[in-house]
Design a protein around this motif. Structure first.
Motif, PDB file in Angstrom:
ATOM      1  N   TYR A 260       0.833  -1.209   0.000  1.00  0.00           N
ATOM      2  CA  TYR A 260       0.000   0.000   0.000  1.00  0.00           C
ATOM      3  C   TYR A 260       0.867   1.258   0.000  1.00  0.00           C
ATOM      4  O   TYR A 260       0.548   2.248  -0.668  1.00  0.00           O
ATOM      5  CB  TYR A 260      -0.924  -0.007   1.213  1.00  0.00           C
ATOM      6  N   GLU A 261       1.967   1.234   0.758  1.00  0.00           N
ATOM      7  CA  GLU A 261       2.865   2.392   0.792  1.00  0.00           C
ATOM      8  C   GLU A 261       3.471   2.635  -0.587  1.00  0.00           C
ATOM      9  O   GLU A 261       3.678   3.782  -0.992  1.00  0.00           O
ATOM     10  CB  GLU A 261       3.967   2.172   1.828  1.00  0.00           C
ATOM     11  N   VAL A 262       3.761   1.562  -1.319  1.00  0.00           N
ATOM     12  CA  VAL A 262       4.238   1.703  -2.704  1.00  0.00           C
ATOM     13  C   VAL A 262       3.132   2.312  -3.564  1.00  0.00           C
ATOM     14  O   VAL A 262       3.367   3.242  -4.344  1.00  0.00           O
ATOM     15  CB  VAL A 262       4.689   0.340  -3.264  1.00  0.00           C
ATOM     16  N   TYR A 263       1.922   1.802  -3.423  1.00  0.00           N
ATOM     17  CA  TYR A 263       0.771   2.311  -4.177  1.00  0.00           C
ATOM     18  C   TYR A 263       0.541   3.802  -3.901  1.00  0.00           C
ATOM     19  O   TYR A 263       0.204   4.569  -4.797  1.00  0.00           O
ATOM     20  CB  TYR A 263      -0.469   1.496  -3.800  1.00  0.00           C
ATOM     21  N   GLN A 264       0.753   4.214  -2.653  1.00  0.00           N
ATOM     22  CA  GLN A 264       0.583   5.603  -2.254  1.00  0.00           C
ATOM     23  C   GLN A 264       1.808   6.473  -2.580  1.00  0.00           C
ATOM     24  O   GLN A 264       1.854   7.642  -2.209  1.00  0.00           O
ATOM     25  CB  GLN A 264       0.288   5.683  -0.749  1.00  0.00           C
ATOM     26  N   GLN A 265       2.788   5.879  -3.236  1.00  0.00           N
ATOM     27  CA  GLN A 265       4.012   6.573  -3.658  1.00  0.00           C
ATOM     28  C   GLN A 265       4.828   7.098  -2.482  1.00  0.00           C
ATOM     29  O   GLN A 265       5.570   8.069  -2.601  1.00  0.00           O
ATOM     30  CB  GLN A 265       3.673   7.716  -4.622  1.00  0.00           C
ATOM     31  N   GLN A 266       4.718   6.423  -1.339  1.00  0.00           N
ATOM     32  CA  GLN A 266       5.552   6.732  -0.186  1.00  0.00           C
ATOM     33  C   GLN A 266       6.881   5.992  -0.254  1.00  0.00           C
ATOM     34  O   GLN A 266       7.817   6.314   0.477  1.00  0.00           O
ATOM     35  CB  GLN A 266       4.817   6.374   1.108  1.00  0.00           C
ATOM     36  N   LEU A 267       6.952   4.984  -1.119  1.00  0.00           N
ATOM     37  CA  LEU A 267       8.164   4.184  -1.312  1.00  0.00           C
ATOM     38  C   LEU A 267       8.223   3.786  -2.775  1.00  0.00           C
ATOM     39  O   LEU A 267       7.222   3.325  -3.342  1.00  0.00           O
ATOM     40  CB  LEU A 267       8.140   2.944  -0.419  1.00  0.00           C
ATOM     41  N   ASN A 268       9.391   3.962  -3.383  1.00  0.00           N
ATOM     42  CA  ASN A 268       9.568   3.594  -4.783  1.00  0.00           C
ATOM     43  C   ASN A 268       9.422   2.091  -4.958  1.00  0.00           C
ATOM     44  O   ASN A 268       9.981   1.311  -4.184  1.00  0.00           O
ATOM     45  CB  ASN A 268      10.954   4.055  -5.252  1.00  0.00           C
ATOM     46  N   ALA A 269       8.684   1.676  -5.975  1.00  0.00           N
ATOM     47  CA  ALA A 269       8.458   0.255  -6.221  1.00  0.00           C
ATOM     48  C   ALA A 269       9.765  -0.502  -6.430  1.00  0.00           C
ATOM     49  O   ALA A 269       9.885  -1.687  -6.072  1.00  0.00           O
ATOM     50  CB  ALA A 269       7.544   0.076  -7.440  1.00  0.00           C
ATOM     51  N   GLN A 270      10.763   0.145  -6.989  1.00  0.00           N
ATOM     52  CA  GLN A 270      12.054  -0.503  -7.239  1.00  0.00           C
ATOM     53  C   GLN A 270      12.859  -0.691  -5.956  1.00  0.00           C
ATOM     54  O   GLN A 270      13.866  -1.393  -5.966  1.00  0.00           O
ATOM     55  CB  GLN A 270      12.874   0.342  -8.220  1.00  0.00           C
ATOM     56  N   ASP A 271      12.410  -0.088  -4.858  1.00  0.00           N
ATOM     57  CA  ASP A 271      13.161  -0.141  -3.607  1.00  0.00           C
ATOM     58  C   ASP A 271      12.703  -1.255  -2.673  1.00  0.00           C
ATOM     59  O   ASP A 271      13.079  -1.270  -1.490  1.00  0.00           O
ATOM     60  CB  ASP A 271      13.064   1.211  -2.880  1.00  0.00           C
ATOM     61  N   VAL A 272      11.873  -2.168  -3.189  1.00  0.00           N
ATOM     62  CA  VAL A 272      11.400  -3.301  -2.390  1.00  0.00           C
ATOM     63  C   VAL A 272      11.632  -4.592  -3.155  1.00  0.00           C
ATOM     64  O   VAL A 272      11.354  -4.678  -4.350  1.00  0.00           O
ATOM     65  CB  VAL A 272       9.891  -3.201  -2.080  1.00  0.00           C
TER      66      VAL A 272
END
Length: 346
Positions: free
Chosen positions: A285-297
């Motif tokens: 969800y944090e990725v979806y909310q752009q709080q964390l870059n998808a490439q960083d997980v």
């Protein structure tokens, strides 16, 4: 920041290479070998010279006896571990019958209890009197975290980790904010030095006032030690955490995922072993909310002791993907573990 680990003949891993992200999540079935990935990092770092080598050597002692840890299905007669960082520097460690050895590039500067911290699943719980150690900050069981908090509670956090919603920029205020946010209960730790080696801990909980750690939920004490380690980290540090969700309500487990994403987005690297679908879903969800870059997980799932880790990523949409960034479903036996029973109930 570490970018890769390559493991040969260690425990249940015959040979597998892993890409490491700012946030690396490790999950899977019980006794499948999830902790092996974190232990391999500790072993590699524990083979290089550093200030607290004696303490790290004690922590990894159970994991470096060749006859116990050599992969039983591999033909190799020694364990080899390669670590690489974002500057293309490499550390090569191995375990032989004569013990652990290492060839390392001195530019890989991770050091135990300085820039690398490890919190094991076997950590200390509620305690009214905690140990104060002026050498170590946290300890692998979290046994020194409360004492470290007492010594540093009025100091500001690194600017990258400050939550403006908190009452102040100090460790005490920032920790109280996160503790209350994650547990969804007004809660603030109170410490006072009792002797040169001990600290008294209590919690102030809204209208209840001061409460002993032994008279409130155990989750508060486990979470407190985790938060102290997380919030005193700095960008560039590496945190190795086993089961951060211990004794937490599902809602709190989910909100803990927000903390992990918050840290990773600000330059703190984390490798987290977890059994918790709520935590993983919150990271999505944090990725979806752009709080964390998808490439960083990156997420590694171990379905059994005999099978290798499956590699998964998260798309900007919050959905899982494979190594080629194609959308996939999570492997069976985790998120769907109660599906058949629920379908039968209707």
């Amino acid at each position: 920041m570490l970018t890769h680990i390559d493991i040969h003949a260690y425990k249940c891993i015959e040979h597998q290479a892993f890409q490491l992200a700012p946030l690396t999540l490790v999950t899977g079935t019980n006794s499948s070998g999830k902790s092996t990935l974190l232990q391999a990092v500790l072993i590699a770092i524990g083979s290089k010279p550093q200030n607290h080598l004696a303490y790290l050597s004690e922590a990894i002692k159970p994991y470096v006896q060749l006859e116990e840890v050599l992969c039983r299905t591999a033909t190799a007669r020694e364990v080899q571990i390669y670590l690489s960082d974002d500057k293309a520097k490499q550390l090569h460690a191995w375990i032989t019958e004569t013990g652990a050895s290492v060839i390392h590039d001195p530019s890989i500067t991770l050091s135990y209890e300085e820039t690398l911290f490890y919190l094991s699943a076997d950590r200390s719980g509620p305690e009214e009197l905690a140990s104060l150690n002026k050498t170590l900050a946290i300890g692998q069981h979290g046994q020194y975290a409360i004492g470290y908090f007492e010594l540093n509670k009025d100091k500001p956090l690194h600017e990258a980790l400050i939550k403006p919603e908190a009452a102040a920029q100090t460790l005490k205020a920032q920790l109280a904010w996160w503790l209350s946010y994650i547990t969804d209960v007004a809660c603030e730790p109170r410490t006072e030095k009792v002797t040169s080696t001990s600290v008294k801990l209590s919690f102030t909980m809204g209208e209840l006032g001061e409460v002993s750690p032994r008279n409130t939920g155990a989750g508060n004490s486990y979470l407190l030690k985790l938060l102290i380690m997380c919030l005193t980290a700095k960008p560039g540090h590496l945190l190795l955490i086993e089961n951060p969700e211990i004794h937490l309500h599902p809602g709190a487990q989910s909100r803990l995922g927000s903390l992990l994403a918050f840290l990773a987005a600000r330059g703190v690297q984390l490798m987290v072993e977890t059994h918790c679908e709520h935590l993983i879903n919150r990271v999505r969800y944090e990725v979806y909310q752009q709080q964390l870059n998808a490439q960083d997980v990156v997420l590694y799932y171990k379905p059994s002791v005999a099978e290798p880790f499956t590699t998964l990523g998260i798309l900007p949409s919050g959905h899982f993907c494979d190594e080629h960034r194609q959308a996939v479903n999570f492997p069976t036996g985790f998120f769907d573990s109660t599906l058949s029973e629920l379908l039968e109930i209707g």
